[in-house]
Write a protein that holds these residues in place. Sequence first.
Motif, PDB file in Angstrom:
ATOM      1  N   LEU A  87       0.902  -1.309   0.082  1.00  0.00           N
ATOM      2  CA  LEU A  87       0.061   0.045  -0.152  1.00  0.00           C
ATOM      3  C   LEU A  87       0.896   1.248  -0.021  1.00  0.00           C
ATOM      4  O   LEU A  87       0.544   2.392  -0.758  1.00  0.00           O
ATOM      5  N   VAL A  88       1.861   1.195   0.728  1.00  0.00           N
ATOM      6  CA  VAL A  88       2.841   2.380   0.993  1.00  0.00           C
ATOM      7  C   VAL A  88       3.495   2.455  -0.517  1.00  0.00           C
ATOM      8  O   VAL A  88       3.725   3.580  -0.995  1.00  0.00           O
ATOM      9  N   GLY A  96       8.458   2.888  -0.884  1.00  0.00           N
ATOM     10  CA  GLY A  96       7.220   3.720  -0.994  1.00  0.00           C
ATOM     11  C   GLY A  96       7.393   5.019  -0.048  1.00  0.00           C
ATOM     12  O   GLY A  96       6.817   6.167  -0.669  1.00  0.00           O
ATOM     13  N   LEU A  97       8.141   4.869   0.885  1.00  0.00           N
ATOM     14  CA  LEU A  97       8.183   6.099   1.821  1.00  0.00           C
ATOM     15  C   LEU A  97       9.148   7.191   1.120  1.00  0.00           C
ATOM     16  O   LEU A  97       8.819   8.323   1.034  1.00  0.00           O
ATOM     17  N   LEU A  98      10.350   6.465   0.333  1.00  0.00           N
ATOM     18  CA  LEU A  98      11.336   7.478  -0.514  1.00  0.00           C
ATOM     19  C   LEU A  98      10.370   8.335  -1.535  1.00  0.00           C
ATOM     20  O   LEU A  98      10.483   9.419  -1.825  1.00  0.00           O
ATOM     21  N   LEU A  99       9.403   7.482  -2.183  1.00  0.00           N
ATOM     22  CA  LEU A  99       8.707   8.208  -3.345  1.00  0.00           C
ATOM     23  C   LEU A  99       7.651   9.085  -2.703  1.00  0.00           C
ATOM     24  O   LEU A  99       7.393  10.101  -3.371  1.00  0.00           O
ATOM     25  N   LEU A 100       6.964   8.814  -1.655  1.00  0.00           N
ATOM     26  CA  LEU A 100       6.197   9.864  -0.902  1.00  0.00           C
ATOM     27  C   LEU A 100       6.993  10.917  -0.629  1.00  0.00           C
ATOM     28  O   LEU A 100       6.388  12.012  -0.772  1.00  0.00           O
ATOM     29  N   ALA A 158      -2.206   4.333 -14.098  1.00  0.00           N
ATOM     30  CA  ALA A 158      -2.078   3.044 -14.903  1.00  0.00           C
ATOM     31  C   ALA A 158      -0.877   2.393 -14.199  1.00  0.00           C
ATOM     32  O   ALA A 158      -0.717   1.313 -14.041  1.00  0.00           O
ATOM     33  N   CYS A 159       0.450   3.210 -13.825  1.00  0.00           N
ATOM     34  CA  CYS A 159       1.553   2.660 -13.077  1.00  0.00           C
ATOM     35  C   CYS A 159       1.117   2.043 -11.865  1.00  0.00           C
ATOM     36  O   CYS A 159       1.734   0.900 -11.690  1.00  0.00           O
ATOM     37  N   SER A 160       0.335   2.538 -11.073  1.00  0.00           N
ATOM     38  CA  SER A 160      -0.077   2.164  -9.818  1.00  0.00           C
ATOM     39  C   SER A 160      -0.796   0.797 -10.026  1.00  0.00           C
ATOM     40  O   SER A 160      -0.643  -0.119  -9.202  1.00  0.00           O
ATOM     41  N   CYS A 161      -1.756   0.655 -10.990  1.00  0.00           N
ATOM     42  CA  CYS A 161      -2.483  -0.480 -11.281  1.00  0.00           C
ATOM     43  C   CYS A 161      -1.436  -1.747 -11.747  1.00  0.00           C
ATOM     44  O   CYS A 161      -1.653  -2.801 -11.151  1.00  0.00           O
TER      45      CYS A 161
END
Length: 84
Positions: A4-5, A63-67, A25-28
């Motif tokens: 999820l993150v 995920g944390l880095l991208l956020l 699209a990328c998330s899916c």
Amino acid sequence: MSVLVLVGGITAYIMMRKGVKTAFACSCISWIAWNGSDLLNRSSGLLADDIQMTLQVAGLAAGLLLLRLAYRRSIGMKIAKAGS
């Protein structure tokens, strides 16, 4: 939790760079790939538990880095608009 993150980070980061449609699209694709590989691993048992844990931690960290990068980009956009 890590998937999820990771998907949230991918969505936020790409949305700041390329837009909503590309981010969706990328998330899916990321969600399907992560869960597909997890399902494949559970049915065949290819990866050991410590490798699975390492992948979970790596997904969480990515995920944390991208956020964080998306947040920094959004702050930069606010400052640039306020200065105009």
